[in-house]
Write an enzyme that holds these catalytic residues in place. Sequence first.
Site, mmCIF file in Angstrom:
data_model
loop_
_atom_site.group_PDB
_atom_site.id
_atom_site.type_symbol
_atom_site.label_atom_id
_atom_site.label_comp_id
_atom_site.label_asym_id
_atom_site.label_seq_id
_atom_site.Cartn_x
_atom_site.Cartn_y
_atom_site.Cartn_z
ATOM 1 N N TYR A 1 0.836 -1.200 0.000
ATOM 2 C CA TYR A 1 0.000 0.000 0.000
ATOM 3 C C TYR A 1 0.872 1.252 0.000
ATOM 4 C CZ TYR A 1 -4.333 -2.520 0.924
ATOM 5 O OH TYR A 1 -5.429 -3.331 0.816
ATOM 6 N N GLY B 1 4.423 1.534 -0.513
ATOM 7 C CA GLY B 1 5.381 1.636 -1.619
ATOM 8 C C GLY B 1 4.697 1.898 -2.950
ATOM 9 N N THR C 1 6.861 -4.478 8.308
ATOM 10 C CA THR C 1 7.528 -4.680 9.600
ATOM 11 C C THR C 1 6.478 -5.170 10.597
ATOM 12 O OG1 THR C 1 7.120 -2.335 9.977
ATOM 13 C CG2 THR C 1 9.346 -2.951 9.318
ATOM 14 N N PHE D 1 2.872 9.313 5.981
ATOM 15 C CA PHE D 1 1.710 9.578 6.829
ATOM 16 C C PHE D 1 0.384 9.351 6.102
ATOM 17 C CE2 PHE D 1 5.151 12.185 8.653
ATOM 18 C CZ PHE D 1 5.106 11.797 9.980
ATOM 19 N N ALA E 1 -3.074 8.008 4.727
ATOM 20 C CA ALA E 1 -4.097 7.103 5.266
ATOM 21 C C ALA E 1 -4.737 6.386 4.087
ATOM 22 C CB ALA E 1 -5.141 7.889 6.047
ATOM 23 N N CYS F 1 -1.597 -0.291 10.883
ATOM 24 C CA CYS F 1 -0.557 0.508 11.554
ATOM 25 C C CYS F 1 -0.766 0.764 13.036
ATOM 26 C CB CYS F 1 -0.411 1.846 10.839
ATOM 27 S SG CYS F 1 0.252 1.648 9.186
HETATM 28 C C1 UDX Z 1 3.939 -1.824 5.485
HETATM 29 C C2 UDX Z 1 3.792 -1.657 6.983
HETATM 30 O O1 UDX Z 1 2.493 -2.085 7.365
HETATM 31 C C3 UDX Z 1 3.990 -0.242 7.390
HETATM 32 O O2 UDX Z 1 4.050 -0.085 8.763
HETATM 33 C C4 UDX Z 1 5.249 0.204 6.889
HETATM 34 O O3 UDX Z 1 5.344 1.562 7.188
HETATM 35 C C5 UDX Z 1 5.388 -0.056 5.408
HETATM 36 O O4 UDX Z 1 5.153 -1.405 5.098
HETATM 37 P P1 UDX Z 1 2.195 -1.664 3.585
HETATM 38 O O5 UDX Z 1 2.765 -1.086 2.342
HETATM 39 O O6 UDX Z 1 0.751 -1.426 3.849
HETATM 40 O O7 UDX Z 1 2.925 -1.092 4.855
HETATM 41 O O8 UDX Z 1 2.578 -3.202 3.696
HETATM 42 P P2 UDX Z 1 2.346 -4.366 2.688
HETATM 43 O O9 UDX Z 1 1.150 -4.068 1.839
HETATM 44 O O10 UDX Z 1 2.420 -5.618 3.477
HETATM 45 O O11 UDX Z 1 3.618 -4.272 1.716
HETATM 46 C C6 UDX Z 1 4.905 -4.669 2.004
HETATM 47 C C7 UDX Z 1 5.480 -5.338 0.758
HETATM 48 O O12 UDX Z 1 6.875 -5.611 0.976
HETATM 49 C C8 UDX Z 1 4.834 -6.670 0.394
HETATM 50 O O13 UDX Z 1 4.329 -6.635 -0.920
HETATM 51 C C9 UDX Z 1 5.964 -7.700 0.542
HETATM 52 O O14 UDX Z 1 5.886 -8.757 -0.394
HETATM 53 C C10 UDX Z 1 7.179 -6.818 0.313
HETATM 54 N N1 UDX Z 1 8.423 -7.383 0.862
HETATM 55 C C11 UDX Z 1 8.467 -7.827 2.126
HETATM 56 C C12 UDX Z 1 9.550 -7.424 0.056
HETATM 57 O O15 UDX Z 1 9.528 -7.038 -1.115
HETATM 58 N N2 UDX Z 1 10.727 -7.912 0.591
HETATM 59 C C13 UDX Z 1 10.785 -8.406 1.859
HETATM 60 O O16 UDX Z 1 11.855 -8.877 2.287
HETATM 61 C C14 UDX Z 1 9.620 -8.360 2.657
HETATM 62 C C1 UDX Z 2 -3.310 5.698 9.781
HETATM 63 C C2 UDX Z 2 -2.855 7.153 9.891
HETATM 64 O O1 UDX Z 2 -3.995 8.019 9.784
HETATM 65 C C3 UDX Z 2 -1.836 7.465 8.821
HETATM 66 O O2 UDX Z 2 -1.344 8.789 8.991
HETATM 67 C C4 UDX Z 2 -0.689 6.474 8.922
HETATM 68 O O3 UDX Z 2 0.238 6.716 7.874
HETATM 69 C C5 UDX Z 2 -1.199 5.058 8.842
HETATM 70 O O4 UDX Z 2 -2.192 4.832 9.855
HETATM 71 P P1 UDX Z 2 -5.023 4.389 8.237
HETATM 72 O O5 UDX Z 2 -4.881 3.293 9.233
HETATM 73 O O6 UDX Z 2 -4.877 4.077 6.799
HETATM 74 O O7 UDX Z 2 -3.980 5.559 8.548
HETATM 75 O O8 UDX Z 2 -6.487 5.052 8.412
HETATM 76 P P2 UDX Z 2 -7.148 6.084 9.447
HETATM 77 O O9 UDX Z 2 -7.977 7.004 8.664
HETATM 78 O O10 UDX Z 2 -6.167 6.683 10.362
HETATM 79 O O11 UDX Z 2 -8.140 5.137 10.266
HETATM 80 C C6 UDX Z 2 -7.663 4.154 11.158
HETATM 81 C C7 UDX Z 2 -8.832 3.506 11.861
HETATM 82 O O12 UDX Z 2 -9.471 4.421 12.754
HETATM 83 C C8 UDX Z 2 -9.941 3.017 10.936
HETATM 84 O O13 UDX Z 2 -10.434 1.780 11.393
HETATM 85 C C9 UDX Z 2 -11.009 4.093 11.054
HETATM 86 O O14 UDX Z 2 -12.303 3.623 10.773
HETATM 87 C C10 UDX Z 2 -10.859 4.463 12.521
HETATM 88 N N1 UDX Z 2 -11.346 5.818 12.843
HETATM 89 C C11 UDX Z 2 -10.764 6.908 12.275
HETATM 90 C C12 UDX Z 2 -12.361 5.977 13.783
HETATM 91 O O15 UDX Z 2 -12.879 4.998 14.323
HETATM 92 N N2 UDX Z 2 -12.773 7.256 14.098
HETATM 93 C C13 UDX Z 2 -12.212 8.368 13.556
HETATM 94 O O16 UDX Z 2 -12.637 9.478 13.898
HETATM 95 C C14 UDX Z 2 -11.175 8.186 12.605
#
Ligand code: UDX
Ligand code: UDX
Length: 458
Positions: free
Chosen positions: A14, A16, A91, A161, A163, A275
Site C-alpha cells: 500500500y 510503496g 515490519t 503519513f 491514510a 498501523c
Molecule cells: C507496510 C507496513 O504495514 C507499514 O508499517 C510500513 O510503514 C510499510 O510497510 P504496507 O505497504 O501497507 O505497509 O505493507 P504491505 O502491503 O504488506 O507491503 C509490504 C510489501 O513488501 C509486500 O508486498 C511484501 O511482499 C514486500 N516485501 C516484504 C519485500 O519485497 N521484501 C521483503 O523482504 C519483505
Molecule cells: C493511519 C494514519 O492516519 C496514517 O497517517 C498512517 O500513515 C497510517 O495509519 P489508516 O490506518 O490508513 O492511517 O487510516 P485512518 O484514517 O487513520 O483510520 C484508522 C482507523 O481508525 C480506521 O479503522 C477508522 O475507521 C478508525 N477511525 C478513524 C475511527 O474509528 N474514528 C475516527 O474518527 C477516525
Amino acid sequence: MTFNKNILCIGAGYVGGSTMAMIAHKCPQYKVTVVDINPTRIAQWNSDDLPIYEPGLDKIVKTIRGRNLFFSTEIEHGIKEAEIIFVSVNTPVKTFGAGTGMAADLQYWEKTARQILKCSESSKIIVEKSTFPVRTAFAMERILSLTENDIHFDVLSNPEFLAEGTAIKDLEYPDRVLIGSRETPTSIKARDELIEIYANWIPKDRIITSNIWSSELSKLVANAFLAQRISSINSFTAFCEKSEADIDEVARAIGMDSRLGSKFLIPSIGWGGSCFKKDILNLVYLCRHYGLYEVANYWEAVVNINEYQKERFALNILTAMFNTLAGKKICLFGFAFKANTSDTRESPAIFIANKLIQERAELVITDPRALNNAKIDLNGIDGKISYIEDPYEASNGCDAIAVMTEWEIYKGLDFEKIYQSMVKPAFIFDGRNILNHKRLFDIGFNVFPIGKASLTHF
Ligand code: UDX
Ligand code: UDX
C-alpha cells in the site's frame, strides 16, 4: 528515453505502490521502479486489476506504467541501477521469541539492507519509508558500513503519513513531508536531494527536516496520538450508553473548541488498520526497553480500550437479541477496516465476526470492495458464513444487521425494503453511527447506535 534519476522502491505494498505512483506521476523526468519478492503482487501491479483498491490510484498507474513507472521482481538489477532506494517492506509484530506480540519483526528490513549491500556497485541514498522502531536507521547504517570498496550509503528517515482510502489526496497535498537525517555533510546533501524530489509538487514550507531519531519517533507518535483520540471518544461511547448522553453531540461540542479540533472524533466499533496497533505496541515495547514503565502503560491503555470497544459491541448484540444468537442470521454491512479501501488488516469486523460465530450465529458478509480479503480472514473458521456483494440480497432473511464499515452506499439504501425482507423483530447495530436512527425506528427496526440511547419497540 533517458531519465535524470533512477529511483527504486523495495516493497510494492500500500505504502510503496501508492507513494511511487505519485512520485512517478509528478516527476516524469525520473525513472521509478517498484520491486517486490512476491511475484504475484508484481503481476497484479502490471495487470488491469491492481492488488489494492485506492480511489484515484488505478487511473494514475495505468497512465504512467511503462512510461516512467515500472513494477518488477528483479530486485538485484533494481538496486544496481538506482541512485535512491526507498525501503517500504513490511515490519509486522513479532510472532516468536523476545518481544512476541509487541516488538517489530525486523527480519525483512535487515535482509533488505544486506541485499542492498551485496548488490550495490555505486553510492546510494537509502530512505526508510516503512514505520520502524526508533534507532532502526542505526542498524541499517551499521550493515551498510560493512562495504569493502569506496561505496558510501546515506540513510534517511522519511516516514509516510498517508491514510488508506485517501492515499492519493494525502500524497498529492500532504500536511507535511518529514525527512530525518544525520548532520554530516553527505547526509545533508542526501537530504537535500530527497527534498528536491518532493519539491516537484509540494511547497517547500511543507517539507520539514529533523534529526533522524526525531523523524522515526514522530511517525510512531503521530499514530499513537491519532489512535488515542479515537480510543478517547470510544471510551465515552460506553459512558453515553449508560447516561443517556449522546456521543455525536458531545463530539460536536468538544470538537468546536479550536484547541481540540473536530477530526478523529468519530465513534466506532474500534479502530483497525495495519498501523495503529502495531505501532503503539512497538512504542510500548520500546518504552519498557528503556525502563519507562509508566509511559508504556499509558499508551498500552489506548490499545486496551480499543479491544474493550470491540468486545463491548459484540456483547451488546448478544444482550440486545435476548442473550442468544444461536441459529440467528446476522448480516455484517462492511468488512474493510474503514471505507474506500479493500484492506481488512486488523479490521474490527474480523473480531466481531469471530465473536458472533462463537455464539453460533450464522453470518452473511457484504462489502463493496473487501469480500476477497474477508474470505481469506475468515477462512477455516468453523461456522456458517456467506459472502454476498449486494446488501439487499445479503440482508434478506436475516435477524440483524451490524454496520462495520462506514461505506457511503449504506446511507442511501432503501431500508423499508430491507426491513420487509428480514426476520422480525429486526435489529440494526450501527457500529459507525452513519444511518438515520429515528427513521429506522419508525420503519420498525430496533436500533442500537454507538454511544447513544437505543430505540426499541419492546
Ligand atoms: C507496510 C507496513 O504495514 C507499514 O508499517 C510500513 O510503514 C510499510 O510497510 P504496507 O505497504 O501497507 O505497509 O505493507 P504491505 O502491503 O504488506 O507491503 C509490504 C510489501 O513488501 C509486500 O508486498 C511484501 O511482499 C514486500 N516485501 C516484504 C519485500 O519485497 N521484501 C521483503 O523482504 C519483505
Ligand atoms: C493511519 C494514519 O492516519 C496514517 O497517517 C498512517 O500513515 C497510517 O495509519 P489508516 O490506518 O490508513 O492511517 O487510516 P485512518 O484514517 O487513520 O483510520 C484508522 C482507523 O481508525 C480506521 O479503522 C477508522 O475507521 C478508525 N477511525 C478513524 C475511527 O474509528 N474514528 C475516527 O474518527 C477516525
